[in-house]
Write a protein that holds these residues in place. Sequence first.
Motif, PDB file in Angstrom:
ATOM      1  N   HIS A  44       0.766  -1.287   0.048  1.00  0.00           N
ATOM      2  CA  HIS A  44      -0.019  -0.038  -0.025  1.00  0.00           C
ATOM      3  C   HIS A  44       0.818   1.246  -0.021  1.00  0.00           C
ATOM      4  O   HIS A  44       0.422   2.216  -0.741  1.00  0.00           O
ATOM      5  CB  HIS A  44      -0.804  -0.013   1.223  1.00  0.00           C
ATOM      6  CG  HIS A  44      -2.198  -0.770   1.032  1.00  0.00           C
ATOM      7  ND1 HIS A  44      -3.322  -0.459   0.254  1.00  0.00           N
ATOM      8  CD2 HIS A  44      -2.505  -1.872   1.470  1.00  0.00           C
ATOM      9  CE1 HIS A  44      -4.119  -1.363   0.212  1.00  0.00           C
ATOM     10  NE2 HIS A  44      -3.976  -2.486   0.834  1.00  0.00           N
ATOM     11  N   CYS A  45       1.954   1.260   0.658  1.00  0.00           N
ATOM     12  CA  CYS A  45       2.881   2.204   0.550  1.00  0.00           C
ATOM     13  C   CYS A  45       3.292   2.744  -0.888  1.00  0.00           C
ATOM     14  O   CYS A  45       3.584   3.675  -1.259  1.00  0.00           O
ATOM     15  CB  CYS A  45       4.243   2.152   1.520  1.00  0.00           C
ATOM     16  SG  CYS A  45       3.815   2.200   3.167  1.00  0.00           S
ATOM     17  N   SER A  70       0.824  12.721   4.990  1.00  0.00           N
ATOM     18  CA  SER A  70       0.004  11.691   4.321  1.00  0.00           C
ATOM     19  C   SER A  70      -0.022  10.503   5.462  1.00  0.00           C
ATOM     20  O   SER A  70      -1.225  10.031   5.856  1.00  0.00           O
ATOM     21  CB  SER A  70       0.511  10.943   3.100  1.00  0.00           C
ATOM     22  OG  SER A  70       1.577  10.196   3.326  1.00  0.00           O
ATOM     23  N   THR A  74      -3.474   9.678   7.679  1.00  0.00           N
ATOM     24  CA  THR A  74      -4.012   8.377   7.661  1.00  0.00           C
ATOM     25  C   THR A  74      -4.372   7.689   9.008  1.00  0.00           C
ATOM     26  O   THR A  74      -5.383   7.329   9.021  1.00  0.00           O
ATOM     27  CB  THR A  74      -3.236   7.345   6.649  1.00  0.00           C
ATOM     28  OG1 THR A  74      -2.923   7.909   5.366  1.00  0.00           O
ATOM     29  CG2 THR A  74      -3.794   5.894   6.900  1.00  0.00           C
ATOM     30  N   TYR A  88      -6.196   4.782   2.450  1.00  0.00           N
ATOM     31  CA  TYR A  88      -4.896   5.629   2.966  1.00  0.00           C
ATOM     32  C   TYR A  88      -5.356   6.990   2.249  1.00  0.00           C
ATOM     33  O   TYR A  88      -5.906   7.254   1.167  1.00  0.00           O
ATOM     34  CB  TYR A  88      -3.961   4.939   1.998  1.00  0.00           C
ATOM     35  CG  TYR A  88      -2.411   5.601   2.522  1.00  0.00           C
ATOM     36  CD1 TYR A  88      -1.825   4.984   3.410  1.00  0.00           C
ATOM     37  CD2 TYR A  88      -2.182   6.844   1.822  1.00  0.00           C
ATOM     38  CE1 TYR A  88      -0.678   5.790   3.820  1.00  0.00           C
ATOM     39  CE2 TYR A  88      -1.234   7.428   2.229  1.00  0.00           C
ATOM     40  CZ  TYR A  88      -0.198   6.710   3.222  1.00  0.00           C
ATOM     41  OH  TYR A  88       0.859   7.568   3.654  1.00  0.00           O
ATOM     42  N   THR A 311      -8.882  10.505   0.219  1.00  0.00           N
ATOM     43  CA  THR A 311      -8.655   9.102   0.228  1.00  0.00           C
ATOM     44  C   THR A 311      -8.177   8.587  -1.189  1.00  0.00           C
ATOM     45  O   THR A 311      -8.755   9.327  -2.248  1.00  0.00           O
ATOM     46  CB  THR A 311     -10.251   8.446   0.368  1.00  0.00           C
ATOM     47  OG1 THR A 311     -11.067   8.941  -0.364  1.00  0.00           O
ATOM     48  CG2 THR A 311     -10.463   8.669   1.883  1.00  0.00           C
ATOM     49  N   ASN A 315      -5.180   2.723  -3.615  1.00  0.00           N
ATOM     50  CA  ASN A 315      -5.199   1.786  -2.805  1.00  0.00           C
ATOM     51  C   ASN A 315      -6.301   1.138  -2.576  1.00  0.00           C
ATOM     52  O   ASN A 315      -6.393  -0.201  -2.112  1.00  0.00           O
ATOM     53  CB  ASN A 315      -4.973   2.655  -1.273  1.00  0.00           C
ATOM     54  CG  ASN A 315      -3.479   3.191  -1.097  1.00  0.00           C
ATOM     55  OD1 ASN A 315      -3.415   4.312  -1.312  1.00  0.00           O
ATOM     56  ND2 ASN A 315      -2.554   2.514  -0.544  1.00  0.00           N
ATOM     57  N   PHE A 330      -3.252  -0.039   6.667  1.00  0.00           N
ATOM     58  CA  PHE A 330      -3.230   1.170   6.441  1.00  0.00           C
ATOM     59  C   PHE A 330      -2.460   2.046   7.634  1.00  0.00           C
ATOM     60  O   PHE A 330      -1.702   2.949   7.422  1.00  0.00           O
ATOM     61  CB  PHE A 330      -4.530   1.847   6.154  1.00  0.00           C
ATOM     62  CG  PHE A 330      -5.238   1.083   5.108  1.00  0.00           C
ATOM     63  CD1 PHE A 330      -4.906   1.616   3.702  1.00  0.00           C
ATOM     64  CD2 PHE A 330      -6.166   0.103   4.831  1.00  0.00           C
ATOM     65  CE1 PHE A 330      -5.129   1.255   2.516  1.00  0.00           C
ATOM     66  CE2 PHE A 330      -6.722  -0.286   3.786  1.00  0.00           C
ATOM     67  CZ  PHE A 330      -6.218   0.033   2.699  1.00  0.00           C
ATOM     68  N   ALA A 334       0.946   3.903   7.278  1.00  0.00           N
ATOM     69  CA  ALA A 334       0.844   5.187   7.489  1.00  0.00           C
ATOM     70  C   ALA A 334       2.356   5.421   8.454  1.00  0.00           C
ATOM     71  O   ALA A 334       2.927   6.447   8.325  1.00  0.00           O
ATOM     72  CB  ALA A 334      -0.057   5.457   8.549  1.00  0.00           C
ATOM     73  N   SER A 337       5.140   5.618   6.355  1.00  0.00           N
ATOM     74  CA  SER A 337       5.334   7.108   5.657  1.00  0.00           C
ATOM     75  C   SER A 337       5.930   8.050   6.659  1.00  0.00           C
ATOM     76  O   SER A 337       6.597   9.107   5.982  1.00  0.00           O
ATOM     77  CB  SER A 337       3.887   7.564   5.036  1.00  0.00           C
ATOM     78  OG  SER A 337       3.330   6.492   4.034  1.00  0.00           O
TER      79      SER A 337
END
Length: 439
Positions: A44-45, A70, A74, A88, A311, A315, A330, A334, A337
Amino acid sequence: MPIATGSEQRAQGYFPLWTLKSSGVIMPEERLPLGQTVVSGLQHCVAMSGSTIIAPLLMGFDPNVAVLFSGIGTLIFFVIVAGRVPSYLGSSFAFIAVVIAATGYAGHGPNPNLSVALGGIVGAGVLYGVIALIVMWSGVGWVERLLPPAVTGAAVAAIGLNLAPVAVKAVSANAFDTGIGLATVLIVGVVAVGAPGLWRRLPIILGAIGGYLLYLLFANGLGFSKPINFTPLAAAPWIGLPSFTTPTFHTDAIVLIAPVAIILVAENLGHIKAVGAMTGRSLDDYLGRALLADSLATIVAACGGGTGVTTYAENIGVMAATKVYSTLLFAFAAVVSIVLGFSPKFGALILSIPGPVIGGLSIVLFGLIAAMAGRIWVESKVDFSSPANLITVAVALTAGAGDLTLKFGAFTIGGIGTATFGAIILYQILTSPFARRVE
């Protein structure tokens, strides 16, 4: 698949219990084993990274700060929706046109009027929050009436068309820049169409890498253009604080940027519906919370120098492909990130991407924004034989593409705001009882 109601979900407590499950469809209140959670969270990243990094570059923001916020945004979303809605929050492209207009940004390097843009983004976040509170109080029905697919699609298309001149200008300085920009476009297209497996879901980031390497070969290696300067990258430390910036508030910038809140509401509504359809359970009870969380995340980001957030469809696409909807992924993404946000080396690498490569990516991304309107209209079966729909869309597209600017004394509304508010108002007028011919 049975539909779970909001009250049944909340019976577990504020947060789910996240029962362990290692295979099959993983629902939001379930979790994968630790190893799979790490791998899926990193996926997802990767999915969000292309757009979350490119969007701040197009506005002259610090990508490190954008990535950091970000992740923070999230986590804010995760807490406010009680860990029930998998999503995300990444950099929103809806802000690009209005930020460029409000700041006079030249298209490359740091934005000298960044604080002015941040004040406008805070204004958008506040308006967004007011809408969220109204939705929490009154329900979602009025939002769907105010923003039907014809209007939403028109506003989205207007954003992409309004941005088109910026993308073209970025690759038009000379023949070399044009060649690199178009080569980047081609790489993105080839990856999106022909790459295997997960790679096909990463066309933007792979296009950026491919364009970067081409520029490096022909500029640094063969001397066809100004070489990439790696001195800032070499000097940047691996760990350090990002360059935070605080907002300043200018009425003109706020009036120009705040209408983007309408687009964010429409995006969030669409994503909530999409995730609800994929999981087989209605998430409408959480729409007000989702809007409020997104608005707070946008305000927090803008107060520190980050972009407005939304959003991410990227993702949602990953969830559709993997059938893994666990919200814990998520939260993990997060945190990753946030860690990257504290790496100046990472930020320096992103800032070294050459202008024509950014321009090539912009051609694709801005076009995809406009093309997304077509998807909205097709999936929603918008009837273009209806004069109300047809005229609303036609006027919004022309206002956005032509950057129709309206001035009311000291206030100025640019093409994005004119197209968005114009579509909303015009549609309501044309579908009102007064506009219908009595047969």
